[in-house]
Design an enzyme around this catalytic site. Structure first.
Site, PDB file in Angstrom:
ATOM      1  N   HIS A 153       0.838  -1.200   0.000  1.00  0.00           N
ATOM      2  CA  HIS A 153       0.000   0.000   0.000  1.00  0.00           C
ATOM      3  C   HIS A 153       0.875   1.253   0.000  1.00  0.00           C
ATOM      4  O   HIS A 153       2.072   1.180   0.311  1.00  0.00           O
ATOM      5  CB  HIS A 153      -0.915   0.037   1.228  1.00  0.00           C
ATOM      6  CG  HIS A 153      -2.105  -0.867   1.116  1.00  0.00           C
ATOM      7  ND1 HIS A 153      -2.033  -2.210   1.409  1.00  0.00           N
ATOM      8  CD2 HIS A 153      -3.387  -0.631   0.732  1.00  0.00           C
ATOM      9  CE1 HIS A 153      -3.235  -2.755   1.215  1.00  0.00           C
ATOM     10  NE2 HIS A 153      -4.070  -1.823   0.798  1.00  0.00           N
ATOM     11  N   LYS A 157      -0.405   4.682   4.731  1.00  0.00           N
ATOM     12  CA  LYS A 157      -1.281   3.714   5.436  1.00  0.00           C
ATOM     13  C   LYS A 157      -0.754   3.458   6.849  1.00  0.00           C
ATOM     14  O   LYS A 157       0.446   3.273   7.036  1.00  0.00           O
ATOM     15  CB  LYS A 157      -1.373   2.408   4.641  1.00  0.00           C
ATOM     16  CG  LYS A 157      -2.368   1.427   5.250  1.00  0.00           C
ATOM     17  CD  LYS A 157      -2.751   0.332   4.275  1.00  0.00           C
ATOM     18  CE  LYS A 157      -3.662  -0.695   4.930  1.00  0.00           C
ATOM     19  NZ  LYS A 157      -4.955  -0.105   5.349  1.00  0.00           N
TER      20      LYS A 157
END
Ligand code: NAD
Length: 266
Positions: A153, A157
């Site tokens: 990600h 995040k």
């Protein structure tokens, strides 16, 4: 449908604003941000360059009272407060927040006794198909296949492994009829010793602007099967959340998942 968007200036909040504004049957009725956020009191549409004539609020009760459905991609404590507020006023709650601990999950489950809540670690149709397929593949392959889950990600995040990676782990564990908590290896570092038979490993990458990549690896001594999903754009999750909100209208209180929305059999 009057939609309240929690965390409306966030990455998903902005994707939800665009999705709701583009939907003919929805209107943005309210937006919220965390108390103390600089955007409180400014226009809900400002983050995407629009003027909607609605000011961002901090109070979850104000958000919920203005809406038929609250779509919430925020933070665990915020989602628990919103679930309770939605339960009190019988509003639909669509929850995409990840990184929830067991106490948060339990609070949301309790709130679902009084209103319809749709909760999913991932609102994309592709990932929800991948969850089903992962469960089936894990059931079909012998235990000699090691299962590893790799996710990547964007650099912002805050929780790891991703909620989707953990859901994929639960799906693989269910296919093998074991409890994920008993077999999960959530981080390897140093002299870890050999891989433990039957364990499900997680590997986490963070960097750049990656929206969300997940691969489930099944590895034996002689072959490897890999199932991969790549999200290209956050609008995917926003569209799934709006679809979930429409689906939940008129449903009795309960805790529903994307498999219910998509009509998959549990
Ligand atoms: P983000 O940090 O860009 O946005 C979160 C927003 O919520 C921020 O603007 C923050 O200020 C706001 N917020 C925090 N506390 C709040 C409160 N008490 N009241 C109102 N607003 C509050 O993060 P993001 O990338 O948009 O992701 C948000 C969450 O959604 C994360 O948990 C992420 O993992 C999850 N997510 C889920 C899916 C899915 O399909 N289920 C997809 C993408 C992201």
């Amino acid at each position: 449908m009057r939609v309240g968007i929690a965390g409306c200036t966030g990455r998903m909040g902005q994707a939800l604003l665009r999705e709701v504004l583009a939907a003919g049957d929805c209107m943005v009725a309210a937006g919220s941000e965390r108390p103390g956020h600089a955007a409180i009191g400014t226009d809900v549409g400002a983050a995407i360059g629009r003027t909607l004539g609605v000011a961002i609020v901090a109070d979850p009760e104000a958000l919920v009272s203005a809406a038929d459905v609250v779509i919430d991609f925020t933070a665990p404590e915020a989602s628990v407060a919103l679930a309770a507020a939605c339960a009190r006023r019988q509003r639909i709650h669509v929850v995409g927040t990840t990184g929830l601990k067991p106490n948060h999950e339990e609070a949301i489950r309790q709130a679902s006794a009084r209103t319809a809540i749709v909760q999913a670690a991932n609102f994309s149709i592709g990932v929800n198909v991948l969850l089903q397929v992962t469960r089936q593949v894990a059931a079909l392959l012998p235990d000699a296949f090691d299962i590893e889950i790799v996710e990547m990600h964007h650099r912002h995040k805050v929780d790891a492994p991703s909620g989707t990676a953990l859901a994929l782990g639960r799906a693989a564990a269910a296919g093998r009829q074991v409890d994920l908590a008993a077999v999960a290896d959530r981080g390897r570092d140093g002299i870890t010793g050999a891989r433990k038979p039957g364990h499900i490993g997680f590997a986490v990458l963070r960097g750049g602007a990656v929206v969300g990549d997940h691969t489930v690896v099944f590895a034996s001594d002689s072959e490897r099967l890999e199932l991969t999903h790549r999200a290209q754009d956050r609008s995917l999750f926003a569209a799934g959340a709006v679809r979930a909100a429409r689906w939940a209208r008129g449903k009795p209180p309960g805790l529903y998942g994307m498999d219910d929305v998509l009509g998959f059999r549990r």
